[in-house]
Write an enzyme that holds these catalytic residues in place. Structure first.
Site, PDB file in Angstrom:
ATOM      1  N   HIS A  17      14.761  56.959  43.657  1.00 13.48           N
ATOM      2  CA  HIS A  17      15.530  58.187  43.942  1.00 13.48           C
ATOM      3  C   HIS A  17      16.926  58.094  43.335  1.00 13.48           C
ATOM      4  O   HIS A  17      17.416  59.041  42.723  1.00 13.48           O
ATOM      5  CB  HIS A  17      15.694  58.396  45.460  1.00 13.48           C
ATOM      6  N   LYS A  41       6.557  69.140  62.035  1.00 12.28           N
ATOM      7  CA  LYS A  41       5.465  68.782  61.126  1.00 12.28           C
ATOM      8  C   LYS A  41       5.296  67.269  60.987  1.00 12.28           C
ATOM      9  O   LYS A  41       4.203  66.751  61.013  1.00 12.28           O
ATOM     10  CB  LYS A  41       5.715  69.409  59.745  1.00 12.28           C
ATOM     11  N   ARG A  91       6.650  60.444  38.886  1.00  9.17           N
ATOM     12  CA  ARG A  91       6.288  59.051  38.594  1.00  9.17           C
ATOM     13  C   ARG A  91       4.938  58.938  37.918  1.00  9.17           C
ATOM     14  O   ARG A  91       4.706  58.038  37.126  1.00  9.17           O
ATOM     15  CB  ARG A  91       6.228  58.235  39.911  1.00  9.17           C
ATOM     16  N   SER A 129       8.886  55.551  49.073  1.00  6.41           N
ATOM     17  CA  SER A 129       9.356  55.380  50.450  1.00  6.41           C
ATOM     18  C   SER A 129       8.208  54.914  51.338  1.00  6.41           C
ATOM     19  O   SER A 129       8.402  54.136  52.277  1.00  6.41           O
ATOM     20  CB  SER A 129       9.908  56.704  50.994  1.00  6.41           C
TER      21      SER A 129
HETATM   22  O1  PNS Z   1      10.321  63.259  49.344  1.00  2.00           O
HETATM   23  P1  PNS Z   1       9.209  64.254  49.409  1.00  2.00           P
HETATM   24  O2  PNS Z   1       8.329  63.994  50.586  1.00  2.00           O
HETATM   25  O3  PNS Z   1       8.460  64.379  48.106  1.00  2.00           O
HETATM   26  O4  PNS Z   1       9.915  65.674  49.665  1.00  2.00           O
HETATM   27  C1  PNS Z   1       9.169  66.848  49.763  1.00  2.00           C
HETATM   28  C2  PNS Z   1      10.118  68.002  50.090  1.00  2.00           C
HETATM   29  C3  PNS Z   1      10.859  67.720  51.401  1.00  2.00           C
HETATM   30  C4  PNS Z   1      11.101  68.194  48.964  1.00  2.00           C
HETATM   31  C5  PNS Z   1       9.241  69.280  50.219  1.00  2.00           C
HETATM   32  O5  PNS Z   1       8.235  69.074  51.165  1.00  2.00           O
HETATM   33  C6  PNS Z   1      10.067  70.496  50.618  1.00  2.00           C
HETATM   34  O6  PNS Z   1      10.720  71.101  49.790  1.00  2.00           O
HETATM   35  N1  PNS Z   1      10.019  70.846  51.935  1.00  2.00           N
HETATM   36  C7  PNS Z   1      10.735  71.956  52.493  1.00  2.00           C
HETATM   37  C8  PNS Z   1       9.782  73.122  52.822  1.00  2.00           C
HETATM   38  C9  PNS Z   1       9.531  73.951  51.573  1.00  2.00           C
HETATM   39  O7  PNS Z   1      10.435  74.544  51.023  1.00  2.00           O
HETATM   40  N2  PNS Z   1       8.241  73.967  51.117  1.00  2.00           N
HETATM   41  C10 PNS Z   1       7.852  74.606  49.872  1.00  2.00           C
HETATM   42  C11 PNS Z   1       7.385  76.016  49.981  1.00  2.00           C
HETATM   43  S1  PNS Z   1       6.127  76.339  51.177  1.00  2.00           S
END
Ligand code: PNS
Length: 158
Positions: A17, A41, A91, A129
């Site tokens: 990150h 969630k 990645r 992570s």
């Molecule tokens: O580190 P991650 O788990 O890849 O992060 C994913 C994250 C948090 C960026 C993604 O799940 C997200 O944007 N969540 C917020 C909810 C949202 O906007 N969802 C997309 C449209 S339904």
């Protein structure tokens, strides 16, 4: 001013990150690192405040990087902070498939929003992570996988 947002769950932030944050922050005036969460969630290993502390420690020296958190949709946070540029790291093909759909849904929600992808440095492309959490669970060293600034924080809270 060119502002971009780098969203994630950062549970915890890894050196992968940080590499994306450093590279992206050189291309914009301000990079917002956004911890997105939805406690209903998923709970996560580290609390939101612990994750925020780690993000702050790890990005402290980067002048044009700020950290925030939001319980909700990324597009709604983006309206509030005034950006339409999302930065994501990729990645592997698994990330690509997932991130492609995420980019498309976000663009559907707001057609002004575009997602820009940076390929992960191959040195870090196996780090996640999820692996760090698993290593912690089995009391193994995580020092090579997370920013040095958060190693002692993790040891204190785990
Ligand atoms: O580190 P991650 O788990 O890849 O992060 C994913 C994250 C948090 C960026 C993604 O799940 C997200 O944007 N969540 C917020 C909810 C949202 O906007 N969802 C997309 C449209 S339904």
């Amino acid at each position: 001013m060119k502002i971009a947002i780098y969203p994630g769950s950062f549970d915890p932030i890894t050196i992968g990150h940080i590499d994306i944050i450093k590279r992206a922050s050189k291309k914009v005036d301000k990079l917002i690192v956004a911890l997105l969460y939805n406690t209903e969630k998923s709970k996560g290993l580290f609390s939101i405040s612990q994750r925020l502390s780690m993000l702050n420690l790890a990005t402290n020296k980067l002048d044009n990087v700020i950290v925030t958190s939001y319980n909700g949709l990324l597009v709604d946070l983006m309206k509030t902070v005034g950006t339409n540029i999302i930065i994501k790291g990729v990645r592997n093909i698994k990330d690509f498939e997932y991130e492609k759909d995420m980019a498309l849904i976000n663009n559907n929600l707001d057609t002004n929003i575009e997602t820009f992808f940076l390929f992960a440095n191959p040195k870090y492309s196996f780090i996640s992570s999820t692996f760090v959490r698993e290593l912690l669970y089995f009391n193994k060293d995580i020092d090579n996988y997370v920013p040095s600034e958060i190693v002692s924080f993790i040891k204190k809270v785990r």
